[in-house]
Design a protein around this motif. Structure first.
Motif, PDB file in Angstrom:
ATOM      1  N   ASP A  38       1.211  -0.353   8.178  1.00  0.00           N
ATOM      2  CA  ASP A  38       1.590  -1.259   7.088  1.00  0.00           C
ATOM      3  C   ASP A  38       2.969  -1.824   7.397  1.00  0.00           C
ATOM      4  O   ASP A  38       3.777  -1.185   8.062  1.00  0.00           O
ATOM      5  CB  ASP A  38       1.608  -0.534   5.741  1.00  0.00           C
ATOM      6  CG  ASP A  38       1.574  -1.514   4.585  1.00  0.00           C
ATOM      7  OD1 ASP A  38       0.478  -1.731   4.027  1.00  0.00           O
ATOM      8  OD2 ASP A  38       2.634  -2.099   4.253  1.00  0.00           O
ATOM      9  N   ASN A 267      -4.883 -12.601   2.687  1.00  0.00           N
ATOM     10  CA  ASN A 267      -3.674 -12.594   3.497  1.00  0.00           C
ATOM     11  C   ASN A 267      -3.877 -13.569   4.669  1.00  0.00           C
ATOM     12  O   ASN A 267      -4.878 -13.490   5.390  1.00  0.00           O
ATOM     13  CB  ASN A 267      -3.501 -11.155   4.028  1.00  0.00           C
ATOM     14  CG  ASN A 267      -2.193 -10.957   4.732  1.00  0.00           C
ATOM     15  OD1 ASN A 267      -1.696 -11.855   5.391  1.00  0.00           O
ATOM     16  ND2 ASN A 267      -1.651  -9.775   4.583  1.00  0.00           N
ATOM     17  N   LYS A 383      -5.865   1.769 -20.011  1.00  0.00           N
ATOM     18  CA  LYS A 383      -5.235   1.286 -18.771  1.00  0.00           C
ATOM     19  C   LYS A 383      -4.438   2.422 -18.119  1.00  0.00           C
ATOM     20  O   LYS A 383      -4.494   2.612 -16.894  1.00  0.00           O
ATOM     21  CB  LYS A 383      -4.327   0.099 -19.093  1.00  0.00           C
ATOM     22  CG  LYS A 383      -3.579  -0.402 -17.894  1.00  0.00           C
ATOM     23  CD  LYS A 383      -3.803  -1.860 -17.684  1.00  0.00           C
ATOM     24  CE  LYS A 383      -3.259  -2.310 -16.363  1.00  0.00           C
ATOM     25  NZ  LYS A 383      -3.373  -3.690 -16.141  1.00  0.00           N
TER      26      LYS A 383
HETATM   27  C1  LIG Z   1       0.883  -8.509 -10.834  1.00  0.00           C
HETATM   28  C2  LIG Z   1      -0.479  -8.004 -10.510  1.00  0.00           C
HETATM   29  C3  LIG Z   1      -1.170  -7.279 -11.466  1.00  0.00           C
HETATM   30  C4  LIG Z   1      -2.434  -6.801 -11.187  1.00  0.00           C
HETATM   31  N1  LIG Z   1      -3.079  -6.079 -12.132  1.00  0.00           N
HETATM   32  C5  LIG Z   1      -4.294  -5.571 -11.861  1.00  0.00           C
HETATM   33  C6  LIG Z   1      -4.960  -4.777 -12.805  1.00  0.00           C
HETATM   34  O1  LIG Z   1      -4.449  -4.546 -13.884  1.00  0.00           O
HETATM   35  N2  LIG Z   1      -6.179  -4.260 -12.475  1.00  0.00           N
HETATM   36  C7  LIG Z   1      -6.746  -4.495 -11.265  1.00  0.00           C
HETATM   37  O2  LIG Z   1      -7.823  -3.975 -11.005  1.00  0.00           O
HETATM   38  N3  LIG Z   1      -6.138  -5.267 -10.336  1.00  0.00           N
HETATM   39  C8  LIG Z   1      -4.927  -5.799 -10.609  1.00  0.00           C
HETATM   40  N4  LIG Z   1      -4.298  -6.550  -9.663  1.00  0.00           N
HETATM   41  C9  LIG Z   1      -4.989  -6.808  -8.377  1.00  0.00           C
HETATM   42  C10 LIG Z   1      -4.839  -5.629  -7.435  1.00  0.00           C
HETATM   43  O3  LIG Z   1      -3.481  -5.296  -7.299  1.00  0.00           O
HETATM   44  C11 LIG Z   1      -5.425  -5.944  -6.089  1.00  0.00           C
HETATM   45  O4  LIG Z   1      -6.775  -6.282  -6.259  1.00  0.00           O
HETATM   46  C12 LIG Z   1      -5.307  -4.768  -5.135  1.00  0.00           C
HETATM   47  O5  LIG Z   1      -3.967  -4.515  -4.855  1.00  0.00           O
HETATM   48  C13 LIG Z   1      -6.061  -5.050  -3.834  1.00  0.00           C
HETATM   49  O6  LIG Z   1      -5.920  -3.962  -2.983  1.00  0.00           O
HETATM   50  P1  LIG Z   1      -5.880  -4.195  -1.390  1.00  0.00           P
HETATM   51  O7  LIG Z   1      -5.808  -2.854  -0.771  1.00  0.00           O
HETATM   52  O8  LIG Z   1      -6.954  -5.095  -0.970  1.00  0.00           O
HETATM   53  O9  LIG Z   1      -4.536  -4.999  -1.139  1.00  0.00           O
HETATM   54  P2  LIG Z   1      -3.050  -4.597  -1.427  1.00  0.00           P
HETATM   55  O10 LIG Z   1      -2.961  -3.545  -2.451  1.00  0.00           O
HETATM   56  O11 LIG Z   1      -2.349  -5.875  -1.663  1.00  0.00           O
HETATM   57  O12 LIG Z   1      -2.570  -3.981  -0.033  1.00  0.00           O
HETATM   58  C14 LIG Z   1      -2.420  -4.743   1.127  1.00  0.00           C
HETATM   59  C15 LIG Z   1      -1.469  -3.998   2.047  1.00  0.00           C
HETATM   60  O13 LIG Z   1      -1.397  -4.672   3.278  1.00  0.00           O
HETATM   61  C16 LIG Z   1      -0.053  -4.708   3.716  1.00  0.00           C
HETATM   62  N5  LIG Z   1       0.094  -5.855   4.596  1.00  0.00           N
HETATM   63  C17 LIG Z   1      -0.092  -7.142   4.288  1.00  0.00           C
HETATM   64  N6  LIG Z   1       0.089  -7.905   5.364  1.00  0.00           N
HETATM   65  C18 LIG Z   1       0.384  -7.072   6.376  1.00  0.00           C
HETATM   66  C19 LIG Z   1       0.652  -7.254   7.762  1.00  0.00           C
HETATM   67  N7  LIG Z   1       0.616  -8.462   8.320  1.00  0.00           N
HETATM   68  N8  LIG Z   1       0.916  -6.165   8.500  1.00  0.00           N
HETATM   69  C20 LIG Z   1       0.930  -4.936   7.964  1.00  0.00           C
HETATM   70  N9  LIG Z   1       0.669  -4.722   6.681  1.00  0.00           N
HETATM   71  C21 LIG Z   1       0.406  -5.776   5.902  1.00  0.00           C
HETATM   72  C22 LIG Z   1       0.745  -4.829   2.447  1.00  0.00           C
HETATM   73  O14 LIG Z   1       2.078  -4.360   2.632  1.00  0.00           O
HETATM   74  C23 LIG Z   1      -0.062  -3.940   1.501  1.00  0.00           C
HETATM   75  O15 LIG Z   1       0.418  -2.630   1.535  1.00  0.00           O
HETATM   76  C24 LIG Z   1      -3.022  -7.048  -9.930  1.00  0.00           C
HETATM   77  C25 LIG Z   1      -2.308  -7.772  -8.957  1.00  0.00           C
HETATM   78  C26 LIG Z   1      -1.059  -8.239  -9.245  1.00  0.00           C
HETATM   79  C27 LIG Z   1      -0.295  -8.986  -8.193  1.00  0.00           C
END
Ligand SMILES: Cc1cc2nc3c(=O)[nH]c(=O)nc-3n(C[C@H](O)[C@H](O)[C@H](O)COP(=O)(O)OP(=O)(O)OC[C@H]3O[C@@H](n4cnc5c(N)ncnc54)[C@H](O)[C@@H]3O)c2cc1C
Length: 635
Positions: A38, A267, A383
């Motif tokens: 990450d 992304n 929540k």
């Molecule tokens: C303000 C906000 C409120 C939200 N509230 C809710 C909610 O109440 N309920 C709900 O279900 N969902 C909610 N969401 C959506 C939820 O956060 C996302 O759906 C979830 O985080 C997706 O998980 P993920 O693992 O796909 O991505 P992420 O959690 O975004 O993780 C992606 C990871 O990849 C890493 N990364 C990115 N690019 C690179 C790179 N080039 N090299 C290395 N590492 C990298 C990042 O650092 C991160 O750690 C919310 C989102 C936001 C922004």
């Protein structure tokens, strides 16, 4: 056998979940190693980004150190690096500072804000899809309101004090909910009338919060309107400038703060990977087993993934449940490939139990299992419960504890569901005299038990264990019994005459009332098991006195004061059930509860001992937490 490398890129909701599951499955297989890459040394708890941006919680509260999360999993290597590309032929992940060979790859790099090419969003707008963006917004909000409060030109002042959120999905509506509460804090800190700060929610569609049913969306809308949010529907932002926002066919909005939450896309780095993407949102296309097209060993999960189940109108939603469920399917496939089994794996099926939209810390609306609508306190607690469940899923007691602290017990400005009633930010100095008094009282109690004719260190039983006393006296001569029977009858009738009186303070001339005159049967039965005879009973009474002395000293000197006071509550309960405790002394429970507030941290040994323990035991349990992990160091 050559080592098998599983590489997980992106330690977000999907990546952390998958790595936990894989690490557990392969914990006894030394030939499998999991590398989690990450760009941060921590997992960002994205669903609280808006709380950080509006100062409800502190930045460190949503940064979950990866070493802490994986310290007990020796088969996980952590790498802090930015992923740039993958080489499918060489089976390698290419990062800014190196490359990592994989046998099985999981891509879970999350999403980013999608401005659909709207001019000015990147230059003058604020987004909320990363830790850095949340911090930038937090700094801007504090700064612009401070400048607005000092501005004398009325038009400029109004523009500076106008906060505009574009988009009414989860992110936009949750952010405006936080801004409702933050407005009061900003106004107080800058000596403004809160009504001077304008909050606007701009939505291109005719209605807001369109991911929920109309009943729930309507309730949220009513709440926002009641709290002074100006909701503009059918309003499409066409351009963002430094001091205003242009709308299609409407007057511009004068504002220095446009927060863009109107869309999310994958992304952008994933477009380099040579994997098919969907045209809308650039998400990597997965099959029903979360594999990339034509790549059996590349799996996809989370917001950067697109999979549309047959019969569903849309691909998997970009929410936490979607991230976890796609990760769960991908994990099955990776395990199958590595273990080389014929085991059938279940194709992906999304089952989304609840959608909760929190509008600030005190109000939320939710749809549960598509059938039930809940709102207000229950929805807020739902929540929280979803978050608690997440910590259970990733086995993190540490961050569950931290969550309780920052969401309930150490919140500022009354910003929690209990309106701040549960939050402690006071000075524990006030409880120091009480701690000395309480410790001294226990010491005094012990003093009477260690010396003099009432000493508990003799071979005379002081505890009211009827079964032992009966056994001890049964061998005594009947004559003696007869001789004393008259006297004991007299004594017992005297005792009846001076029956205890209930009171919570000492009543002059009255005998205090026992909490239990006699041990309840169940407690007596349990005690009999542990203390069956005189020998055990004498040992127990001496042992208990020693425990009391240790507890008393701990409380007095403020050592492990939380634990010591908790134990005194336990002791009081045991004394009550043993038929040895008066109602007038019940205050001891409440004093102990009050002293569990960290009272030993001032003028007590805990001042030194607790930080020392946190440092050394924390290090022993979690290893070295660091701002940067690399595979070689953590191997
Ligand atoms: C303000 C906000 C409120 C939200 N509230 C809710 C909610 O109440 N309920 C709900 O279900 N969902 C909610 N969401 C959506 C939820 O956060 C996302 O759906 C979830 O985080 C997706 O998980 P993920 O693992 O796909 O991505 P992420 O959690 O975004 O993780 C992606 C990871 O990849 C890493 N990364 C990115 N690019 C690179 C790179 N080039 N090299 C290395 N590492 C990298 C990042 O650092 C991160 O750690 C919310 C989102 C936001 C922004």
């Amino acid at each position: 056998m050559a080592k098998k490398n599983i590489v997980v890129v992106g330690a977000g909701f999907a990546g952390v979940y998958a790595t936990k599951k894989l690490a557990k499955h392969f914990k006894k297989n030394p030939d499998v190693e999991i590398t989690l890459i990450d760009r941060h040394s921590y997992f960002t708890y994205m669903t609280e980004l808006h709380e950080v941006a509006t100062e409800r919680v502190e930045p460190e509260h949503i940064q979950y150190d990866l070493q802490r999360l994986f310290s007990r999993r020796k088969n996980v290597r952590l790498v802090t690096d930015t992923v740039k590309n993958i080489d499918k032929d060489k089976q390698t992940v290419i990062t800014e500072n190196g490359s990592y060979q994989y046998d099985q790859l999981l891509i879970s790099l999350g999403g980013e804000s999608n401005d659909f090419g709207t001019p000015g969003v990147k230059e003058f707008g604020y987004e909320l899809w990363s830790f850095e963006q949340a911090m930038a917004l937090r700094a801007h909000l504090a700064e612009i309101i401070r400048r607005g409060a000092a501005e004398l030109d009325p038009a400029k002042r109004k523009a500076m004090l106008t906060l505009t959120v574009c988009g009414s999905g989860f992110t936009g509506s949750e952010l405006i909910g936080e801004l409702i509460e933050y407005r009061d804090v900003l106004a107080r800190d800058n000596k403004l009338d809160p009504n001077e700060i304008t909050l606007q929610l701009v939505e291109a569609a005719p209605t807001i919060i369109n991911m929920l049913n109309r009943t729930q969306a309507g309730k949220a809308e009513k709440y926002m309107t009641k709290h002074g949010v100006d909701i503009m529907t059918n309003s499409m932002i066409t351009e963002v400038c430094e001091d205003h926002v242009n709308l299609k066919g409407q007057d511009p909005i004068q504002t220095y703060t446009l927060i863009w939450t109107a869309g999310v896309r994958a992304n952008s780095v994933v477009k380099n990977f040579g994997i098919e993407t969907n045209p809308r949102g650039g998400r990597l296309m997965a099959n029903e087993f979360m594999q990339a097209k034509d790549c059996d060993n590349i799996f996809l999960a989370g917001d950067s993934t697109s999979y549309q189940e047959p019969g569903q109108p849309r691909p998997v939603p970009q929410i936490v449940q979607g991230a976890e469920e796609t990760a769960a399917t991908a994990v099955q496939g990776i395990i199958k490939n590595i273990d080389n089994t014929d085991k059938e794996i279940k194709p992906f099926h999304g089952a989304y139990q609840a959608s909760v939209d929190s509008i600030g810390s005190k109000y939320a609306v939710a749809q549960v299992l598509d059938n039930w609508n809940v709102s207000g306190f229950i929805a807020v607690m739902l929540k929280h419960a979803i978050n608690w469940l997440y910590y259970v899923q990733i086995f993190s007691g540490y961050y569950l504890f931290q969550y309780f602290m920052h969401e309930f017990f150490r919140t500022r400005n009354r910003r929690n569901v209990f309106r701040g009633w549960t939050s402690r930010m006071g000075n524990v100095l006030w409880s120091v005299p009480l701690r000395f008094f309480y410790g001294a009282m226990w010491l005094w109690d012990c003093w009477t038990k260690v010396q003099g004719s009432e000493s508990w260190f003799t071979d005379k039983l002081r505890l009211p264990f009827s079964w032992i006393q009966v056994a001890a006296t049964s061998g005594a001569s009947e004559a003696a019994t007869k001789a004393t029977s008259g006297a004991s009858e007299a004594a017992s009738s005297a005792a009846k005459a001076t029956k205890g009186v209930f009171s919570l303070s000492y009543m002059y001339g009255k005998d205090p009332l026992m909490v239990f005159e006699k041990s309840p049967h169940w407690f007596e039965a349990v005690t009999k098991v542990f203390i069956p005879n005189m020998q055990m009973a004498l040992f127990f009474q001496k042992f208990m006195t020693c425990v009391e002395i240790i507890i008393a000293l701990c409380i007095f000197f403020g050592l492990f004061s939380w634990l010591a006071n908790a134990i005194t509550i336990g002791l009081v309960v045991v004394f009550c059930l043993s038929g040895m405790f008066y109602w007038v002394n019940i205050w001891m429970v409440f004093v102990a509860l009050a002293l569990m507030n960290g009272s030993g941290r001032t003028f007590g040994l805990d001042y030194w001992v607790v930080p020392w323990m946190q440092k050394h035991f924390g290090h022993w349990w979690y290893g070295n937490v660091s701002s940067h992990y690399d595979a070689v160091k953590t191997r």
